[in-house]
Scaffold this active site. Structure first.
Site, PDB file in Angstrom:
ATOM      1  N   CYS A  45      23.810  78.630  29.186  1.00 20.41           N
ATOM      2  CA  CYS A  45      24.801  79.329  28.207  1.00 20.41           C
ATOM      3  C   CYS A  45      24.540  80.936  28.200  1.00 20.41           C
ATOM      4  O   CYS A  45      25.611  81.491  28.058  1.00 20.41           O
ATOM      5  CB  CYS A  45      24.772  78.570  26.785  1.00 20.41           C
ATOM      6  SG  CYS A  45      25.400  76.983  26.926  1.00 20.41           S
ATOM      7  N   THR A  46      23.492  81.322  28.555  1.00 18.21           N
ATOM      8  CA  THR A  46      23.196  82.857  28.707  1.00 18.21           C
ATOM      9  C   THR A  46      23.909  83.415  29.589  1.00 18.21           C
ATOM     10  O   THR A  46      24.624  84.391  29.518  1.00 18.21           O
ATOM     11  CB  THR A  46      21.549  83.242  28.634  1.00 18.21           C
ATOM     12  OG1 THR A  46      21.009  82.397  27.686  1.00 18.21           O
ATOM     13  CG2 THR A  46      21.641  84.402  28.838  1.00 18.21           C
TER      14      THR A  46
END
Length: 217
Positions: A45-46
């Protein structure tokens, strides 16, 4: 019941990394993309949030607001944004909703109604919160995509799908597989040959039900 295409999406109030919002009011007359993930400080998700941040000018060009949602709190969001900015080498211009109580995740049918987050929760506890919703100015759901935790989302495809939706809805056409802006579009079967000629001029008939044309300049 799950959200279906053309359903009006739920309205809600929430705290975000940029302050409180009411969702429908925040959307206003824009298109909007709501994309969710299971927890802050997670690797896939980063990279995804970094990809969205890099596309800021593209979202603006299309009159589209972008907002993330996570099951963590505002302070965690603000700390994580520093990591995202560092990774992507750009500012994170969009807000991230704090959904600690799972209200948004449940309203958008990303988790079972009885779901809860245990103490010491991990991303696995909220793994199904990995969805993209494209919403029109009419507040209706136009498209949704759900991904597993171990596969990063392709935001070039989200951008392409947004282009296709805005073109199809705005021009009264359909778009074929793998369509990109500037390519031929499909005349809907509900449009007669006579009306197609009047609206689009020349067009190619591949089958009686499949007619291809260029959009008028």
């Amino acid at each position: 019941m799950s959200l279906r295409i053309n359903d009006v999406v739920p309205d809600f109030e929430a705290e975000t990394s940029q302050g409180p919002i009411r969702f429908h009011e925040w959307i206003g007359d824009s298109w909007a993309i709501l994309f969710s993930h299971p927890k802050d400080f997670t690797p896939v998700c980063t990279t995804e949030f970094g990809a969205v941040a890099k596309l800021n000018a593209e979202w603006q060009k299309r009159g589209t607001k972008v907002i993330g949602v996570s099951v963590d709190g505002v302070e965690d969001h603000k700390k994580w944004i520093n990591d995202i900015s560092s990774f992507a080498s750009c500012d994170v211009g969009f807000p991230i909703i704090a959904d600690e109580g799972l209200k948004v995740a449940k309203l958008f049918d990303m988790l079972p109604a009885e779901a809860y987050l245990p103490d010491g929760r991990t991303p696995a506890d909220s793994a199904t919160v990995r969805t993209v919703f494209i919403i029109g100015p009419d507040k209706q759901l136009k498209l949704s995509m759900t991904y597993p935790m171990n596969v990063g989302r392709n935001f070039a495809e989200v951008l392409r799908a947004l282009d296709a939706l805005q073109t199809a809805n705005g021009k009264g056409v359909a778009t074929p597989a793998d369509w990109n802006v500037g390519e031929d579009v499909i005349i809907p079967p509900t449009v007669s040959d006579e009306d197609a000629k009047a609206k689009f001029g020349e067009y190619e008939t591949i089958f009686p039900y499949l007619r291809r044309t260029k959009l008028p300049e």
